[in-house]
Every structure is written in C-alpha cells, then in structure tokens.
Design an enzyme around this catalytic site. Structure first.
Site, mmCIF file in Angstrom:
data_model
loop_
_atom_site.group_PDB
_atom_site.id
_atom_site.type_symbol
_atom_site.label_atom_id
_atom_site.label_comp_id
_atom_site.label_asym_id
_atom_site.label_seq_id
_atom_site.Cartn_x
_atom_site.Cartn_y
_atom_site.Cartn_z
ATOM 1 N N ARG A 53 0.863 -1.199 0.000
ATOM 2 C CA ARG A 53 0.000 0.000 0.000
ATOM 3 C C ARG A 53 0.886 1.230 0.000
ATOM 4 O O ARG A 53 2.104 1.142 0.103
ATOM 5 C CB ARG A 53 -1.024 -0.006 1.136
ATOM 6 C CG ARG A 53 -0.630 -0.574 2.440
ATOM 7 C CD ARG A 53 0.453 0.174 3.157
ATOM 8 N NE ARG A 53 0.164 1.582 3.323
ATOM 9 C CZ ARG A 53 1.064 2.506 3.599
ATOM 10 N NH1 ARG A 53 2.356 2.185 3.726
ATOM 11 N NH2 ARG A 53 0.738 3.771 3.749
ATOM 12 N N GLY A 54 0.207 2.408 -0.111
ATOM 13 C CA GLY A 54 0.960 3.662 -0.262
ATOM 14 C C GLY A 54 1.088 3.923 -1.749
ATOM 15 O O GLY A 54 1.443 3.018 -2.521
ATOM 16 N N ALA A 55 0.789 5.167 -2.158
ATOM 17 C CA ALA A 55 0.597 5.438 -3.584
ATOM 18 C C ALA A 55 1.744 4.983 -4.503
ATOM 19 O O ALA A 55 1.509 4.215 -5.456
ATOM 20 C CB ALA A 55 0.283 6.919 -3.761
ATOM 21 N N ARG A 89 -7.645 -0.567 -6.361
ATOM 22 C CA ARG A 89 -7.922 0.516 -5.396
ATOM 23 C C ARG A 89 -8.220 1.797 -6.184
ATOM 24 O O ARG A 89 -7.600 2.028 -7.229
ATOM 25 C CB ARG A 89 -6.748 0.728 -4.427
ATOM 26 C CG ARG A 89 -6.622 -0.428 -3.439
ATOM 27 C CD ARG A 89 -5.702 -0.106 -2.291
ATOM 28 N NE ARG A 89 -6.293 0.809 -1.342
ATOM 29 C CZ ARG A 89 -5.592 1.378 -0.355
ATOM 30 N NH1 ARG A 89 -4.311 1.110 -0.200
ATOM 31 N NH2 ARG A 89 -6.180 2.214 0.494
ATOM 32 N N GLN A 191 -1.861 3.271 10.444
ATOM 33 C CA GLN A 191 -0.653 3.238 9.602
ATOM 34 C C GLN A 191 0.502 3.987 10.263
ATOM 35 O O GLN A 191 1.657 3.659 10.030
ATOM 36 C CB GLN A 191 -0.912 3.871 8.222
ATOM 37 C CG GLN A 191 -2.105 3.341 7.473
ATOM 38 C CD GLN A 191 -1.853 1.985 6.898
ATOM 39 O OE1 GLN A 191 -1.433 1.080 7.604
ATOM 40 N NE2 GLN A 191 -2.124 1.826 5.624
ATOM 41 N N ASP A 232 -1.984 10.897 -2.249
ATOM 42 C CA ASP A 232 -2.435 9.807 -3.129
ATOM 43 C C ASP A 232 -2.853 10.324 -4.494
ATOM 44 O O ASP A 232 -2.841 9.583 -5.478
ATOM 45 C CB ASP A 232 -3.580 9.044 -2.471
ATOM 46 C CG ASP A 232 -3.046 8.256 -1.281
ATOM 47 O OD1 ASP A 232 -2.917 8.849 -0.204
ATOM 48 O OD2 ASP A 232 -2.684 7.083 -1.466
ATOM 49 N N ASN A 242 -5.286 12.637 0.499
ATOM 50 C CA ASN A 242 -4.363 11.839 1.321
ATOM 51 C C ASN A 242 -5.195 11.147 2.401
ATOM 52 O O ASN A 242 -6.409 11.364 2.516
ATOM 53 C CB ASN A 242 -3.278 12.728 1.926
ATOM 54 C CG ASN A 242 -2.137 11.912 2.530
ATOM 55 O OD1 ASN A 242 -1.639 10.979 1.898
ATOM 56 N ND2 ASN A 242 -1.727 12.231 3.737
ATOM 57 N N LYS A 243 -4.537 10.323 3.177
ATOM 58 C CA LYS A 243 -5.215 9.531 4.215
ATOM 59 C C LYS A 243 -6.160 10.379 5.063
ATOM 60 O O LYS A 243 -5.829 11.509 5.430
ATOM 61 C CB LYS A 243 -4.136 8.872 5.085
ATOM 62 C CG LYS A 243 -4.613 8.002 6.205
ATOM 63 C CD LYS A 243 -5.494 6.842 5.796
ATOM 64 C CE LYS A 243 -4.896 5.942 4.753
ATOM 65 N NZ LYS A 243 -5.766 4.836 4.320
HETATM 66 O O1 MRU Z 1 -4.501 3.475 2.335
HETATM 67 P P1 MRU Z 1 -3.006 3.618 2.147
HETATM 68 O O2 MRU Z 1 -2.225 3.092 3.296
HETATM 69 O O3 MRU Z 1 -2.552 3.096 0.806
HETATM 70 O O4 MRU Z 1 -2.817 5.202 2.135
HETATM 71 C C1 MRU Z 1 -1.547 5.729 2.078
HETATM 72 C C2 MRU Z 1 -1.506 7.186 2.245
HETATM 73 O O5 MRU Z 1 -2.496 7.865 2.353
HETATM 74 C C3 MRU Z 1 -0.152 7.801 2.176
HETATM 75 O O6 MRU Z 1 -0.099 8.938 2.976
HETATM 76 C C4 MRU Z 1 0.093 8.206 0.739
HETATM 77 O O7 MRU Z 1 -0.054 7.121 -0.124
HETATM 78 C C5 MRU Z 1 1.386 8.831 0.595
HETATM 79 S S1 MRU Z 1 2.525 7.757 -0.136
HETATM 80 C C6 MRU Z 1 4.098 8.006 0.103
#
Ligand code: MRU
Length: 348
Positions: A53-55, A89, A191, A232, A242-243
C-alpha cells in the site's frame, strides 16, 4: 532502506528466483515477511488487501504485476489484466499511471524481459524522485531541532524506498540534524502506529506516537513546527487527496500558522482533474473501525471488537485538503506553491 542491516524495498524484482517480491505490510510491526510470486493475480490481491500500500508502492506493484501478466499471457492482457489491476484501489493515481505505462509497452510489443526491465525502471524512477524530494525537503525545512508532524505512512514502505514525506527527515537525520517526529494516524487503519513508527524506530529517529485527536492541541501549545504528509492524488489546482485526517490537520495548521508541506513524486499528480472534487474516495469496510488487529502474547495475530455491539461505522479512507491550506507541494521537479488567487469553475 535497511532492516537489520539488509537493504530492502517495499516491492522489487528478485533476480535469483525470477519473482516479484514485497514486504507484507499487514504483518508489520510484528513480523517482517516477504512474499515471492510469478503470478500477477497475487500482486492484484496484495494491492486489494493492502499487503502492499501507499501510492508509489501501489504503482510499482501494479507495474510489476502487469509486466508478469504481459510476459506470460498476452492474449488476456488488455481484456482481463488491465481492468483487473485498475479495479484494485480507486484513490491513488499512481496505480493508473503505472497501468498506462504498461499498457503502452505491451501495445508496442515489448518482450517479457523488456517488460520486467520497464517495471524495474519504473520503481527506480520513483526511488530517484524520493531521493530528490528528500534533498529539496531537507533544504526547505528550517534546521535546528524541528518538530515535524507526519500523518499515515508516507515512508519507504509506501514509496518503494526512502518515502516521500519521510525522505527529508531521513536525509536530515543522516546529516546529523536533530529532529523530532510526531507520528499520527492512530485510527482507522493505524498506519502511523504500525508502519511509520516501525520505520522511525528502525532508522533511529527521535519520535513519538500522537493520537490523531491530540494533533490540534499540540499545535496550539507550540509543540509542532511543521507538518509533512504524502499524497495519493493531487489535482491541477493543488488540492491534495491523502489519508483521512489530513484535511483536519490542515485546518488546525492554518489556524495556528504552521506550514503544511505535501511531498509527492510526479506520478501522484493527476493533471486531468481541475480540482479535488472529482477525486474518487475509497470507502472501506466498517469492521476496520469496529475492530482492531494486533499480536497476542503467543505471537498470533488476533482481531478483537472495540465498539459497542449493534453500532455500524462510516469509514472513508481518504480526504481532500483544499490547496488554500497547503503551504507547498514538493516533488522531484521542484517546489509548487498552490495559487490561492486561482478559482476554478466547478467543471469536474
Ligand atoms: O490506504 P493507504 O495506506 O494506501 O494510504 C496511504 C496514504 O495515504 C499515504 O499517505 C500516501 O499514499 C502517501 S505515499 C508516500
């Protein structure tokens, strides 16, 4: 980055086995385990279940998955595998960016070996971008005992290596600067508690976990010098998805005059969207909020209920911070200051 002295990436090609491998982030911080595969379906599932996970990591994982798909089964590539990965996703645009890159490569007839090389290049480019973001960010953040608040995990686990938001922190720390990191995102997904906290401890940074609800209070007490988050998806006007919880941080930061920086590589920009209104926001299952998962004293992962029986939950995974609340967006191409005089028509 190093884990017990060995260099790892969140997702990478393992030359020896001819497999793609990734760190299963669902098991961290309790167990460090890597999964190896030659099956694109395993990568699609890893993205869906948030094992990766993470963009930027999602983008690189999709690039590897589609490289495998294009190597083994070209007939299904366009009809099955591309839509399969695009559905995994919805919010991180890096996923769609990687799908477009692999779509073009397969249409041009690249061989299986070339597709894997392309996926490797894709991942390497993200890592180079992060290193550059780190250099720029380190210059940008005033030096001298900065107390930086970060939200969710925009670290190396989320961005193949180095991280986006964390790259500047790691750069400063390795240059011997003293800094302290407040680690946020203690709900709904933890996270911050699970992933960023683990990264910071591995790297030896001074850090402490902060309940999300404590952030505004800490800002009001002068305990936070800057906020640095990842993204994201960033729309053309500088609105940032973002999250969930990032928007609330931005409101508190504006109120208290604290700079709010967003760190993201170019693959996170969606120039097709004029504003953040059209960014698709992932809604996740209600059990994520009603229950919590952790490791018991016997080393088994266990899920327990937290909320009163009979209640449900609403669980948006991301929010959009309006560009007016963003001090600067830092990418490998430079520093962008969202134009607060701009007003876009409600076209999307
Ligand atoms: O749901 P996730 O864990 O994939 O979300 C991740 C985030 O929101 C991060 O802050 C974002 O992807 C930044 S990536 C370096």
């Amino acid at each position: 980055m190093l884990v017990e002295g060995v260099a790892h990436r969140a997702v990478e090609w393992h030359q020896g086995s001819g497999c793609v491998c990734w760190i299963d982030q669902r098991l961290l911080p309790f167990r460090f385990e890597k999964t190896f595969t030659q099956d694109p379906e395993d990568l699609a599932k890893a993205i869906e279940t948030m094992a990766v996970r993470g963009a930027p990591t999602i983008g690189a994982a999709a690039a590897y998955g589609l490289a495998l798909a294009g190597s083994f089964d070209r007939s299904c590539f366009f009809k099955y595998w591309l839509p399969r990965f695009r559905r995994t996703r919805p919010t991180a645009v890096n996923l769609f960016h990687a799908c477009d890159v692999l779509e073009q490569a397969v249409a041009e007839g690249l061989s299986g070996k070339q597709l894997i090389e392309l996926a490797n290049d894709y991942a390497d480019r993200e890592v180079r971008a992060n290193r550059r973001i780190g250099e720029i960010m380190a210059e940008y953040l005033a030096r001298g005992g900065q107390r930086i608040l970060t939200h969710c995990n925009a670290g190396w686990l989320a961005a193949v290596d180095w991280g986006t938001a964390t790259a500047g922190m790691y750069t400063l720390h390795r240059e011997g600067e003293r800094l302290h990191v407040w680690v946020d995102e203690t709900r709904p997904r933890l996270q911050g508690s699970r992933l960023t906290a683990w990264e910071m401890v591995q790297e030896g940074l001074s850090c402490a976990l902060l309940a999300d609800g404590a952030a505004a209070w800490m800002m009001s007490r002068g305990e936070v010098d800057a906020i640095v988050v990842g993204a994201d998806r960033i729309a053309r006007n500088g609105d940032v998805a973002n999250k969930i919880g990032t928007y609330a941080l931005s409101l508190a930061a504006s109120e208290h005059g604290i700079p709010m920086y967003v760190a993201a590589p170019s693959s996170t920009f969606d120039m097709k969207l004029g504003s953040g209104r059209a960014i698709p926001i992932e809604e996740r299952g209600e059990e994520e909020l009603l229950e919590v998962e952790g490791m018991d004293e016997h080393g088994s992962m266990r899920r327990v209920r937290l909320a009163a029986q009979g209640i449900g939950s609403c669980n948006p995974a991301f929010d959009v911070t309006p560009f007016q609340n963003v001090t600067a967006i830092i990418s490998e191409q430079g520093v962008f200051i969202p134009d607060t005089s701009e007003r876009l028509p409600a076209d999307d």
